[in-house]
Design a protein around this motif. Sequence first.
Motif: not given
Lengths: 180, 836
Positions: A49, A57, A113, B206-207, B289
């Motif tokens: 992540g 993650t 996750c 999160m992805e 990110r």
Amino acid sequence: MAKKLKRKTQKVHIAFTLNGEPCEVAFAPHKTLLEVLREDLNLTGTKHGCELGECGTCAVLVDRKPVLSCLVLGLTVEGREVTTVEGMQLADGSLHPLQTAFADLGAAQCGYCTPGFLLTAKELLEKNSKPTRDDIKEALSGNLCRCTGYIKIYEAVELAAARMRGEAAEVPEEVVLGLK
Amino acid sequence: MSKTNPKPTRVVGKPYRKVDAAAKVMGLTKFADDLVRPRMLYCKILRSPVPHALIKKIETSQAEKLAGVVAVLTGQLLPIAYGILPVSEDEHALCIDKVRFVGDPVAAVAALDEDTAFEAMNAIEVEYEPLPSFSSIPESLSGPKSKGPAGNGDESESWRIHTYGESGNIHKVVALEFGDVEAGFREADRVREDVFFYEGSTHLPMEQHAALAEVDGDGKLCLWSSTQTPHYVHRALAKVLEMPGSRIRVIATPNGGGFGGKSDPFQHEMIVAKLALMTGRPVKVTLTREEVFYAHRGRHPVLMWVKTGVKKDGAITAMHFRTFLDGGAYGSYGVASTYYTGALQTVTYPIANYKFEGVRVFTNKPPCGPKRGHGTPQPRFALEVQLDKIAAELGIDPVTIRRDHLIQPNSLTANYLRVGSTGLAACIDKVVEASGFKKKFGKLPYGQGVGLACGSYLSGAGLPIYWNNMPHTGVQLRLDRQGGVCVMCGSIDIGQGSDSILAYIVAEVLGIDPFDIRVLTADTDLTPVDLGSYSSRVTLMSGNAALQAAERARDLLVQAFTEKYGVPVSRVAFADGRVFDVEKPEAGISFAQAVQLAETKFGTIGTVGSYTPPVSHGKYKGAGVGPSPAYSYTAAVAEVQVDPQTGIVRVDRIWIAHDVGKSINPALVMGQVEGSVYMGLGEALMEEMSYRGNRNTVHKFPSLLEYKSPTTLEMCDVKTFLIEDPDPQGPFGAKEVGQGPLLPVPPVIANAVYDAVGVRIDEIPITPDKVLAALRSKGEEHSPQEAGVTLGTREPHRYGPHTIPSFDWPDPVRVRTPWEGGDGKELLREAVHAKE
Ligand code: FES
Ligand code: FES
């Protein structure tokens, strides 16, 4: 005209135990364990992540301890024991009690996750077979989940823990039906 | 179509596992970045380091020379603009002559490996000519004034971030009036004005977004992408690449969280598609990110002014609501977002006269768009906090002021939204009772407090994003003689469980096990169109389509069965994988045999279902945003602790009751409620997109560590109650749950903070510094924006904005309310004057 690729680095070759089986792999030495697992071993169950050690993650177990695979070099696992989500199932192929509980309670929403949580929780339950809610929160505090609000994750860990202690624990009604 | 099923259900309403749960806990689910194709290239995107500048030159020769680089792409090769809304197609795959925020994509490379791609990206040189940048609502409102395209010789013209929109850097202005608010204020016993601010936040899935494009031997393009809206991506690709849509296939991969952040067609999708066409090789991109923070499309920062008139008992005679949205650098969903900041105020408590004015500005920051609740959490925060203040002034408790004035079921609101079922009364009663609110409110020791707030949300938007009269979703069902059932739908599972909902509904109707069904979704080559996983539309819309397709399939099987066995239609039942006569259950046949009978009689068994929302009642300009087949309702109570020394707010517990109409799967509904509470808590207490440097245009912390979101240690305890007030529009009565439960969370925390320490934090997030500032403030005169109105007395301790910028609002679109005998159409100008 084809340009010639300069190989800047020679691949390194290591041997280690991966999900209980011997494994050998060659990769560029600057690669992280995350990259080696995903790219060189095709084990894409381990997610990422941030790749900066900020989200949990990518957690895997190295010698049974949770490690952020984006922060360690692949080289560091030479001769060690690595467990990824692909290695969580029991010997007979059935799901680990944590996997069962996560699936039954909806603790995996998007599921991205989930591998990191499962492995971190696995280590917790190996150390502490009867964790309190606070123990669970503490152990999982380095794993971010944006979907669940963590509640179903705690409940799944508690359910799995009870079953692993040999208790005939059922899924509590209020956990899946809401309060009356 | 029978939508509510009075018979007991076997699958619907039960907490089944999701059909993809096992794959997810085994790490088998393939997300976009997990895909690898032979000979695949890696793409990296160079982004602008400056907030607002003309591009003078892009020098790519050094990058091209690097060994391992296969292609370099700049915006010249993709000159066609696109954007999610037809009214604001203002994006390019790569900036051509101008960059508009730090992070705007400028060039891209495809290389044999990621390291080489990275090196090549850094070898590209771009020469920029800086322009003045705009980073706030007031700056953009008072920025360049001129209108129309560039080239009129006015230098400030290039200061405009876009050359379309209202004028200068003002993107969109909306003004609507339903009834007569001034008359409503005159009827009021009390009138109150407040100003609120709700900071922007981001989805933070999160992805990270990822996409992979590949061209086959015939030149057909396939794009796998982590997107919530494959259909819109399909349309955008066809447009930008100038290729027929029939030669493009978009497969949405399971989203590792979306929350609205993957609902736009994105640059990186256009870029890898073009690079794949250029190189003839598969090309993959995965955003870092940091780049995800730039892709953004998150919550708009909104400054709000709200003036409300009430009777002594709290009945709302008039509300005038103004919103100022900081839209960031592009249109995205912004026009819709602007309308949404004014659309749903009316669906919880009746508002006799309602006026809404909203303005969205462009700024040189990452573009804002739809985040969970899309444009409605901000006004809901303002409304619910102001209602608390009004209750205190009137000497009414927070429960009564709400509970006594609830919107009626099957009614029309002032702005012509049609409310069907509403379980809000039951929701309020549940959380008030369970939390012991009445025993706690105003009675807990200093530093502890409780609050109450409510909300309501759409179950799908009534209108599609681009104008058309076709269904919003479709389902195809295929039954095979082995008893196999395949359900195909364009919908995409973003973690909410939409694949499972399809399986449960089909399983319910056909009496089979949901895990025996093959669900095939989100593939534009194979599945009928679904508009996407946004606006909480999927369970209601795809659910209805699945129900229709399944009922049609069942009808075929029933016909074949009755013909063969002479059993009356009314006695044929489907359950446990069998088809039988209810009066002789033991004598039935297997489901597979029933399919064989039907296939013998009719040929291959396939059915379709589709869904189009009912026509909305509003006919005025702007009526397209707000209507929905059904509205969900939520009430919440929070219990908090506030440390007066540090200002830290700790939320112990939230009791929340959500009227979901009917839970297709209660465990999944709970998961959505809990996840919404979590996301609301993050926004309420800590999440914010903040900027620094370069005139406040550089994202302060584009990282998961520094952008604070709740961990297990900050998350509160949640007590969830599911209220079921079935709505005839929903499949089995189901309404939405993915977004609505977020809405009451920020205001309920603000209201509880007030109960705990007596300070009003009229600004989200409620960070410790704000609480401390409010506690330390000496008290201030409440400063009205307009003179001559009755106001609350002094507001002793408060943190929040005091004023709103002056703005020249246009004459509103005027509409008579239903209770004035209105017909939903706007009044013509003459009629307006006659009325005045
Ligand atoms: S990817 Fe390793 S901690 Fe985030
Ligand atoms: S389940 Fe989606 S991030 Fe945890």
